[in-house]
Design an enzyme around this catalytic site. Structure first.
Site, PDB file in Angstrom:
ATOM      1  N   CYS A 333     -13.851   2.301   6.456  1.00  0.00           N
ATOM      2  CA  CYS A 333     -13.400   1.006   6.979  1.00  0.00           C
ATOM      3  C   CYS A 333     -13.771   0.782   8.450  1.00  0.00           C
ATOM      4  CB  CYS A 333     -11.902   0.800   6.812  1.00  0.00           C
ATOM      5  SG  CYS A 333     -11.152   1.769   5.529  1.00  0.00           S
ATOM      6  N   ARG A 362     -12.434  15.237   4.821  1.00  0.00           N
ATOM      7  CA  ARG A 362     -10.974  15.270   4.881  1.00  0.00           C
ATOM      8  C   ARG A 362     -10.511  16.722   4.849  1.00  0.00           C
ATOM      9  NH1 ARG A 362      -9.595  10.323   0.616  1.00  0.00           N
ATOM     10  NH2 ARG A 362     -10.713   8.737   1.819  1.00  0.00           N
ATOM     11  N   GLN A 380     -17.451   8.480  -1.383  1.00  0.00           N
ATOM     12  CA  GLN A 380     -16.977   7.316  -2.134  1.00  0.00           C
ATOM     13  C   GLN A 380     -18.114   6.332  -2.363  1.00  0.00           C
ATOM     14  OE1 GLN A 380     -13.801   5.632   0.196  1.00  0.00           O
ATOM     15  NE2 GLN A 380     -12.241   6.755  -0.932  1.00  0.00           N
ATOM     16  N   ASP A 382     -18.141   3.294  -1.810  1.00  0.00           N
ATOM     17  CA  ASP A 382     -17.217   2.435  -1.095  1.00  0.00           C
ATOM     18  C   ASP A 382     -17.816   1.051  -0.858  1.00  0.00           C
ATOM     19  OD1 ASP A 382     -14.871   1.884   0.152  1.00  0.00           O
ATOM     20  OD2 ASP A 382     -15.228   3.139   1.916  1.00  0.00           O
ATOM     21  N   HIS A 384     -16.581  -2.870   1.290  1.00  0.00           N
ATOM     22  CA  HIS A 384     -15.575  -3.752   1.881  1.00  0.00           C
ATOM     23  C   HIS A 384     -16.047  -5.185   1.726  1.00  0.00           C
ATOM     24  CE1 HIS A 384     -14.484   0.096   3.705  1.00  0.00           C
ATOM     25  NE2 HIS A 384     -13.261  -0.388   3.669  1.00  0.00           N
ATOM     26  N   LYS A 463      -2.234  -2.956  -4.257  1.00  0.00           N
ATOM     27  CA  LYS A 463      -3.480  -2.294  -4.653  1.00  0.00           C
ATOM     28  C   LYS A 463      -3.451  -1.927  -6.128  1.00  0.00           C
ATOM     29  CE  LYS A 463      -1.920   2.350  -3.469  1.00  0.00           C
ATOM     30  NZ  LYS A 463      -2.328   3.680  -3.032  1.00  0.00           N
ATOM     31  N   HIS A 509     -10.837  -3.540   0.045  1.00  0.00           N
ATOM     32  CA  HIS A 509     -11.440  -2.202   0.030  1.00  0.00           C
ATOM     33  C   HIS A 509     -11.595  -1.850  -1.438  1.00  0.00           C
ATOM     34  CE1 HIS A 509      -9.626  -1.229   4.156  1.00  0.00           C
ATOM     35  NE2 HIS A 509      -8.902  -2.255   3.753  1.00  0.00           N
TER      36      HIS A 509
END
Length: 628
Positions: A333, A362, A380, A382, A384, A463, A509
């Site tokens: 993000c 992580r 990910q 991912d 946005h 979510k 997201h």
RNA sequence: GCCGGGGUAGCUCAGCUGGCAGAGCAAGGCUCUUGUAAAGCCUAGGCCGCGGGUUCGAGUCCCGCCCCCGGCUCCA
């Protein structure tokens, strides 16, 4: 009064009759085999009174596979376990002991820790109880009475449970053991034909790590020994599908103690990764996503702004860069926010969809790592989506539809969880009504089974999380679709509307695979290593029978490669049988045996599993399916 | 991180109460020229997870750490 039986016939009974009495009225054998009553999807103890006009079904010891019938058997088994433990370990305190998916557990607070070897003597004690026989008595008591009894026995966990228990508070007694319990239970222990204690684990009281840790004993029980054997066999079979076993075996990846929690991808595994990567890229391209690349490390300010540090600081890897604190991103993000904010944005650009499959680091706790399913490097798929309030609904719906399309491609079954407004939400109830409804509608439209987790949403938006099972039936979160207005405002992001003023910006997201690591782990177990042709690392292997077939075999491989097939030759000095066996163990989709009997117009094709056919090279290539 | 179980050859595992570290498969070499799930013979291969301690002597006993497995918590 009267009750209605499954075949819609009515049964006349005296007022206040119990399930057991209803069973007896139908037949003595039924009464003997009855284990519980099911009415309108709820289960009731046989000793509880029925209501007038109730539609009932009596479950018996012959409903060996019925989830409710199994649950009651296992619940009673848990009580036998508690009775045994109390007898063998004076001073032990008991907590809770429910049935679960494949068995049951009971949580204890032992005065001295116990070890796995203790399970054997506990199991023996339960066997002794079973051979003596136990019957369950139900008794309803006043809250005060319940509290007094447990206080006298120094059962502090039970006292706590009594406080929270719903009326009526009931006790179940078998032998000299009485437990606070809602029920239902078996009439007696005779139906428990097979019981096994399966494990020992620590578990926090009420699932909260701030509470004392109790000792949980797991077990399972069945209506027949055969069912238990079958269950144990299924567990063994599931272990054979385990990606942690198949991954190294198929030469896909391995883990090194030099970087715990981070897989090293071998050439074979990388082929699968790249195919999935290309699929991701194609599908995102079709849907108007733009590929971006953003940094892996940022200064701490960025993560204070994004809100990651206040919440996730202890799972982020930090770096000292010439005296300034930096950290490796655990989510994409921040980078995407910075990218969006690089210049003023017009409403005409929206929705703007940035996608990036970057590795996220992580620092997961050591005890939580689990093969590819829980790693420290998370890649990910991912994206946005920056959009206006009006565009939210369409964008969410489109994400869910894409997730569904993706999962169906692999024959995977997902379940969804919708997390709704938490206590510390921001925004008005009207906004939440709108966004929660939009999310729920998107799930429903795509016919994904779902549950709602009230209050589990982030404070900035609801979510959708998408879950799948691994080979052993454990649930893993895969995709996630999250609505957010907080992050854009933290970074001071807005867009200029048609009215030439700045407006509030929303962001969705979303990750659909979830992460490549976890998704590949799930795929390995889903296919048990038998990847579909387009994903298989090696798609075709050609085996020359004798030395003088090598040249032509090599030519065939060359032509297959020219046609885009991942083909190779196995010209090792081994028998054909041995080379076929190894190709099967490596789960290669097609083996071509090439000897005196074959030519390019007539190839001997062996498909994975053993089915053989004869085809020309051109026909064979034409029949191969390209990636979706 | 917490509770329990583990770590011996590339892999799967054996090694009883402390006394020379083993098997099968895989690997390398040679022979065989091979037909749809394992040819034969030979050879090599070990910081017994890491560090410390007890002992004449430790794979084995004790302590600390790392990693893996089953759970809890957490999570894509």
């Amino acid at each position: 009064m009267r009750v209605i039986l499954p075949d819609s016939t009515e049964l006349e009974l005296p007022d206040g009759a119990t399930g057991l009495e209803a069973a007896a009225a139908i037949g003595p054998k039924l009464a003997e085999q009855a284990v519980l009553v099911r009415s309108n999807g709820e289960v009731k103890d046989l000793r509880q009174p029925l209501d007038d006009g109730e539609r009932i079904q009596i479950l018996t010891t012959r409903d060996t596979a019925d989830p409710d019938a199994l649950a009651v058997l296992r619940h009673s088994s848990a009580h036998l376990l508690a009775e045994a433990v109390r007898r063998l370990y004076p001073g032990v305190k008991i907590a809770i002991g429910p049935p679960i998916d494949n068995g049951f557990y009971y949580d204890f607070d032992f005065p001295e820790p116990i070890v796995e070897d203790d399970l054997e003597r506990i199991e023996e004690e339960i066997r002794r109880e079973l051979s003596e026989g136990r019957a369950w008595e139900r008794q309803e008591v006043a809250r005060e009475e319940a509290r007094r009894r447990f206080a006298e026995e120094d059962e502090s966990y039970k006292v706590e449970l009594v406080e929270a228990a719903e009326e009526p508070i009931s006790f179940y007694t078998q032998g000299d053991f009485t437990d606070l319990c809602r029920g239902p239970h078996l009439q007696d222990s005779r139906p428990i034909k097979a019981l096994k204690l399966t494990g020992l684990a620590g578990a926090y009281w009420r699932g909260d790590e701030k509470n004392p840790q109790l000792t949980r004993i797991y077990g399972t029980a069945f209506y027949s020994q055969g069912d238990l054997d079958q269950y144990l066999e299924r567990v063994e079979e599931a272990k054979r599908r385990d990606h942690r076993r198949l991954g190294p075996q198929l030469d896909l990846f391995h883990f090194s103690t030099h970087s715990p929690g981070s897989p090293l991808w071998h050439p074979n595994g990388t082929v699968i990764w790249n195919e999935l990567e290309q699929l991701r890229s194609r599908e995102n391209g079709k849907r108007g996503y733009q590929e971006v690349r953003t940094p892996i490390i940022y200064d701490s300010d960025t993560f204070w702004t994004s809100g990651h540090f206040p919440k996730y600081e202890d799972l982020m890897f930090k770096l000292d860069v010439r005296g300034q604190e930096f950290a490796m991103k655990s989510m994409n993000c921040p980078g995407h926010m910075l990218l969006f904010g690089s210049r003023p944005r017009s409403y005409k650009e929206l929705p703007l969809r940035f996608s990036e499959a970057a590795p996220l680091h992580r620092d997961e706790l050591p005890g939580t790592l689990h093969g590819l399913l829980r790693v420290r490097i998370v890649t990910q798929d991912d994206a946005h989506i920056f959009c206006t309030e009006e565009q939210i609904q369409d964008e969410i719906a489109s994400c869910v539809a894409q997730a569904r399309y993706l999962y169906e491609l692999f024959g995977l079954e997902a379940s969804a969880e919708l997390s709704t407004r938490p206590g510390n939400k921001i925004g008005t109830d009207e906004q939440w009504d709108m966004t929660e409804a939009a999310l729920e509608e998107a799930i429903r439209l795509n016919e994904i089974p779902y549950t709602i987790s009230p209050g589990e949403g982030a404070f900035y938006g609801p979510k959708i999380d998408l879950f799948m099972d691994d080979a052993l039936g454990r649930k893993w979160q895969m995709g996630t679709i999250q609505l957010d207005s907080q992050m854009p405002s933290r970074f001071g992001l807005t867009y200029v509307g048609a009215d030439n003023t700045e407006h509030e910006l929303y962001v969705v997201h979303r990750a659909l695979y979830g992460s490549f690591e976890r998704f590949i782990g799930i795929l390995i177990e889903h296919y048990a290593g038998d990847f579909p042709y387009w994903l298989a690392p090696v798609q075709v292997r050609v085996l020359p029978v004798q030395d003088d077939h090598r040249a032509t075999a090599g030519e065939i491989v060359g032509k297959l490669k020219d046609a885009g097939v991942r083909a190779e030759v196995d010209e090792r000095d081994e028998t054909v049988g041995k080379r076929i066996r190894e190709a099967e163990l490596e789960k290669i989709p097609y083996v071509i045996v090439f000897g005196d009997r074959e030519s390019e117009d007539s190839l001997a094709i062996r498909a994975r599993g053993g089915t053989q056919s004869t085809q020309s090279l051109d026909d064979f290539v034409a029949g191969l399916l390209p990636p979706p």
